[in-house]
Structure formats: structure tokens, C-alpha cells
Motif scaffolding. Structure first.
Motif, PDB file in Angstrom:
ATOM      1  N   PRO A  49       0.823  -1.202   0.014  1.00 25.69           N
ATOM      2  CA  PRO A  49      -0.051   0.002  -0.107  1.00 25.69           C
ATOM      3  C   PRO A  49       0.614   1.392   0.056  1.00 25.69           C
ATOM      4  CG  PRO A  49      -0.929  -1.434   1.549  1.00 25.69           C
ATOM      5  CD  PRO A  49       0.318  -2.056   0.977  1.00 25.69           C
ATOM      6  N   ALA A  69      -2.137   1.717  -2.532  1.00 29.01           N
ATOM      7  CA  ALA A  69      -3.113   2.386  -2.097  1.00 29.01           C
ATOM      8  C   ALA A  69      -3.047   4.119  -2.349  1.00 29.01           C
ATOM      9  CB  ALA A  69      -3.200   2.529  -0.661  1.00 29.01           C
ATOM     10  N   HIS A 235      -0.282  -3.165   6.834  1.00 28.39           N
ATOM     11  CA  HIS A 235      -1.266  -4.270   6.544  1.00 28.39           C
ATOM     12  C   HIS A 235      -0.952  -5.705   6.481  1.00 28.39           C
ATOM     13  CE1 HIS A 235      -2.133  -0.160   4.840  1.00 28.39           C
ATOM     14  NE2 HIS A 235      -3.409  -0.409   4.556  1.00 28.39           N
ATOM     15  N   ARG A 236      -2.023  -6.289   6.688  1.00 29.47           N
ATOM     16  CA  ARG A 236      -1.701  -7.923   6.562  1.00 29.47           C
ATOM     17  C   ARG A 236      -1.052  -8.213   5.206  1.00 29.47           C
ATOM     18  NH1 ARG A 236      -6.526 -11.073   9.502  1.00 29.47           N
ATOM     19  NH2 ARG A 236      -5.220 -12.707   8.780  1.00 29.47           N
ATOM     20  N   GLY A 239      -2.539  -6.992   1.645  1.00 25.67           N
ATOM     21  CA  GLY A 239      -2.296  -5.699   1.342  1.00 25.67           C
ATOM     22  C   GLY A 239      -3.437  -4.595   1.578  1.00 25.67           C
ATOM     23  N   THR A 240      -4.413  -5.418   1.999  1.00 23.36           N
ATOM     24  CA  THR A 240      -5.757  -4.468   2.254  1.00 23.36           C
ATOM     25  C   THR A 240      -6.328  -4.218   3.760  1.00 23.36           C
ATOM     26  OG1 THR A 240      -7.210  -6.170   1.677  1.00 23.36           O
ATOM     27  CG2 THR A 240      -6.558  -4.763  -0.108  1.00 23.36           C
ATOM     28  N   THR A 241      -6.148  -5.227   4.270  1.00 21.26           N
ATOM     29  CA  THR A 241      -6.453  -5.432   5.947  1.00 21.26           C
ATOM     30  C   THR A 241      -5.556  -4.888   6.779  1.00 21.26           C
ATOM     31  OG1 THR A 241      -7.425  -7.556   5.392  1.00 21.26           O
ATOM     32  CG2 THR A 241      -7.185  -6.784   7.746  1.00 21.26           C
ATOM     33  N   PRO A 242      -5.927  -3.618   7.305  1.00 24.18           N
ATOM     34  CA  PRO A 242      -4.861  -2.785   8.206  1.00 24.18           C
ATOM     35  C   PRO A 242      -4.595  -3.734   9.547  1.00 24.18           C
ATOM     36  CG  PRO A 242      -7.056  -1.794   8.345  1.00 24.18           C
ATOM     37  CD  PRO A 242      -7.237  -2.913   7.338  1.00 24.18           C
ATOM     38  N   GLY A 324       2.687  -5.689  10.208  1.00 25.40           N
ATOM     39  CA  GLY A 324       1.967  -5.028   9.004  1.00 25.40           C
ATOM     40  C   GLY A 324       2.928  -4.082   8.216  1.00 25.40           C
ATOM     41  N   GLN A 325       4.221  -4.291   8.702  1.00 28.38           N
ATOM     42  CA  GLN A 325       5.449  -3.335   8.045  1.00 28.38           C
ATOM     43  C   GLN A 325       6.642  -3.889   7.833  1.00 28.38           C
ATOM     44  OE1 GLN A 325       5.298   0.958   8.896  1.00 28.38           O
ATOM     45  NE2 GLN A 325       3.470   0.726  10.254  1.00 28.38           N
ATOM     46  N   THR A 344       4.575  -0.797   3.791  1.00 25.67           N
ATOM     47  CA  THR A 344       3.318  -1.278   4.566  1.00 25.67           C
ATOM     48  C   THR A 344       2.395  -2.418   4.533  1.00 25.67           C
ATOM     49  OG1 THR A 344       1.681   0.290   3.619  1.00 25.67           O
ATOM     50  CG2 THR A 344       3.092   1.490   5.498  1.00 25.67           C
ATOM     51  N   ARG A 345       3.295  -3.403   4.366  1.00 26.44           N
ATOM     52  CA  ARG A 345       2.680  -4.839   4.190  1.00 26.44           C
ATOM     53  C   ARG A 345       3.778  -5.587   4.758  1.00 26.44           C
ATOM     54  NH1 ARG A 345       0.531  -6.690  -1.486  1.00 26.44           N
ATOM     55  NH2 ARG A 345      -0.573  -8.757  -1.018  1.00 26.44           N
TER      56      ARG A 345
END
Length: 364
Positions: A49, A69, A235-236, A239-242, A324-325, A344-345
Motif C-alpha cells: 500500500p 493504495a 497491512h496484513r 495488502g488491504t487489511t490494516p 504490517g510493515q 506497509t505490508r
């Protein structure tokens, strides 16, 4: 980086001379357009993202960002990112500074600092063993997973406080003599942090800020989550779930630092040229190799960094990942180059982030 390996060179660091200064290249910097092109290509290669690649070459900075994102309200290059295990480079520098200034010795037994009534015993685990992953401790305490399970996908470290880290260390029954094997250990570096706070009678936040972050002018770096206006959102793997901001519990020394790309460049530039800076002696000390391992002695470690050879000189680097990062820090004194990269993934198998950052630094 969790595999154990027999050491092929002992750890001679305590009391060793600070004589490793590296070589500075006289090569001219890349032109601005070529630098931007290379960094943009690196950003595009990472599926996340938010992605930031920040480069310093002979003091000239270039920062590029992007991601899958939409751009956040605060520019990506102005946000703080979780360093995860790359925080260990700050901890290593702190230990080198405390050693260089005579506050303590890296050869001191950690257990004696954490429990003064305890006798060190034969072949104790020292501060040097803890920072170089040669203490014989596992990656995490034996009971960590049971306690972390309820929050495994959100904040597993938050349920393991400082006093439990110390107690687990003092109760640990070792299987190998310290200094004989290398095994990457978040547990060991966390214990080191608590030993340093005990030795200096200073809370960890105050200690690392007063001795490292403050003197180097890292005004945007912090050890606790801020908010949406200051911190990037992880994010997990999808790549979309924070995921919520990382809370490290008792593992502050192993992974608490969060910083902006510009603060990280300042940190790395200090390593490139330690002269006439705060922490000069410590900055030089953490570039000195202290152990080698693996076939052909390929894997070389300093007090705070992994070191690999390139065609023109040594490359120093360390990575980190949270739920997540991801982060990658590295520098090359031979070319006057430093690189800080963040995304941030969460890490995935065959993830392009680390190979892209590593290759970029190796090529420049």
C-alpha cells in the motif's frame, strides 16, 4: 534469520581497538534524473500500500514514494514507519556508546546486572553475547507463544511485559556455552535492553533517547505509536487489511523504534562519516567486524549490522518486519551511499521488498 550456526570466529569485541574506519569513494554521484529513475523503479517493484525509498549519496538526498493504495493525507515520506528488528542497530549503537564512554563493559554478565544477588557462575551470558546473538537463547521465550496466542494476528508482543522477559532469562537453562553458536534472538536483545536499564538506572525510553536519538538529531523518531497524522498504517499479507500499531511489551530493545525516512537517513549518514559527530567512537565501533560464520566465513557481523562484500567494498545492512510493515537500512562507506526503505505490508514468501532494497544498495 533464525537458523543456528556454529561460530567460525570468536567474539573479541570487549576491549578491542576502534580502528575500522572504512574507505570513502571519490566517484561522482549519480545525476538527479538517474537517481530518481532507479528509486522509482524500486518503488514500483514492491507490491504494498505504501512504499518509500530514501537515498543519500555523498550527502545528497533523494526520496521517492508510491504504493498500491491512494496517497494518505500526510505525505508518505513524512510519516513514521515501524522498524521492527532494524531497531537493533540503535540498540547496538547504544551499547557501543556506553562501552566507549566507560559506563559499563560489554563483557559484563547480564544476569548480575538484572539480579545483583546472583552469582555469575561459569561462562555467563554477557552483554556482548546478547547483542551478537551468541548467547544461546532461543528466538523467543519458551512460554511466549502461549501468552501471545490470543492476540497473535494483532499484537502478540503486548502480552509479554518487561518483568516476564527478565524472569524468563534468569530461569532459562542453556543448552550451549555462550559464544559458541549464533542464533538470531529477539529474546536476547530484549534482555540486553533490560540489562542496560538496570546498569544505568534509566528507563529504556529515556536511555535510548538521551544517548542515541537525541544526540544524533533524530527528532522525528519515537518508541511508541503516535496516530494517523504521524504514523504509517501497516497491512496484513493481503495488502488491504490494516493492522493496529505495534506494541512491543518487554521487547523494546529488539523492535520498538519508529522513524521517518529523513530521520533514518540522518542516522545512516552518521555511520557513513562518524568524524566530528556526537557518538564518533561508538559509530566507528559498530562498523568493526566481531564474528564470522557459515561456509567460507561469508556471513560477517558487527555489533549492530550484517556485513557483506561488494565489488568495491563492504556493505552494512539490517532488515526488520512487524505484523504490517517492513524496513531495510543499509550503508556503504566505499561509495558514500545510505539507503532507508519502508513498506506497509507484512512479509510474504517471495516478497520483493528486501531483495529490491538489497540489490539497489549493492549496485549503487
Amino acid at each position: 534469520m533464525t537458523a543456528a550456526a556454529r561460530l567460525t570466529r570468536p567474539v573479541p569485541w570487549p576491549g578491542a581497538p576502534l580502528d575500522f574506519t572504512g574507505v570513502t569513494s571519490k566517484e561522482a554521484p549519480l545525476d538527479d534524473e538517474e537517481t530518481r529513475r532507479r528509486l522509482d523503479a524500486a518503488v514500483d517493484a514492491v507490491d504494498a500500500p505504501d512504499v518509500v525509498f530514501a537515498l543519500s549519496r555523498h550527502g545528497r538526498r533523494t526520496v521517492r514514494s508510491g504504493g498500491t493504495a491512494p496517497p494518505p493525507p500526510v505525505p508518505r515520506d513524512r510519516l513514521r514507519y515501524e522498524m521492527g528488528s532494524a531497531s537493533k542497530t540503535f540498540t547496538g549503537l547504544l551499547l557501543a556508546q556506553l562501552t566507549h564512554t566507560g559506563v559499563l563493559s560489554a563483557g559484563e554478565p547480564a544476569a548480575a546486572l538484572l539480579d545483583p544477588a546472583r552469582r555469575p557462575g561459569e561462562d555467563p551470558v554477557t552483554l556482548a553475547h546478547l547483542i551478537t546473538h551468541t548467547s544461546g537463547l532461543p528466538a523467543l521465550p519458551a512460554d511466549f507463544f502461549v501468552r501471545a496466542l490470543p492476540t497473535w494476528r494483532t499484537n502478540p508482543y503486548a502480552r509479554y511485559p518487561a518483568e516476564r522477559v527478565v524472569d524468563a532469562f534468569l530461569r532459562h537453562r542453556r543448552r550451549h556455552r555462550p559464544g559458541t553458536r549464533w542464533h538470531y534472538s529477539n529474546f536476547g536483545v530484549a534482555v540486553l535492553g533490560h540489562a542496560l536499564t538496570a546498569a544505568t538506572a534509566t528507563p529504556w525510553d529515556d536511555l535510548i533517547t538521551g544517548q542515541v536519538l537525541g544526540p544524533l538529531g533524530l527528532n522525528g523518531a519515537t518508541l511508541v505509536p503516535g496516530g494517523p497524522d504521524t504514523d504509517a498504517v501497516g497491512h496484513r499479507r493481503d495488502g488491504t487489511t490494516p493492522v493496529p500499531p505495534l506494541t512491543v511489551g518487554g521487547f523494546q530493545a529488539a523492535g520498538a523504534v519508529r522513524a521517518t525516512p529523513y530521520d533514518l537517513l540522518t542516522f545512516l549518514e552518521a555511520h557513513l562519516d562518524p568524524s566530528d559527530r556526537p557518538l564518533t567512537g561508538a559509530l566507528r565501533a559498530v562498523r568493526r567486524p566481531v564474528l564470522r560464520r557459515g561456509v567460507g566465513h561469508r556471513h560477517v557481523h558487527t555489533v549492530a549490522w550484517f556485513q557483506h562484500p561488494t565489488e568495491r567494498g563492504r556493505m552494512y545492512f539490517h532488515g526488520g518486519a512487524t505484523l504490517g510493515q517492513q524496513a531495510f537500512l543499509g550503508f556503504r562507506p566505499d561509495t558514500g551511499t545510505a539507503l532507508a526503505a519502508m513498506c506497509t505490508r507484512r512479509f510474504r514468501v517471495r516478497d520483493a521488498f528486501v531483495p529490491t532494497a538489497y540489490a539497489l544498495l549493492a549496485e549503487l
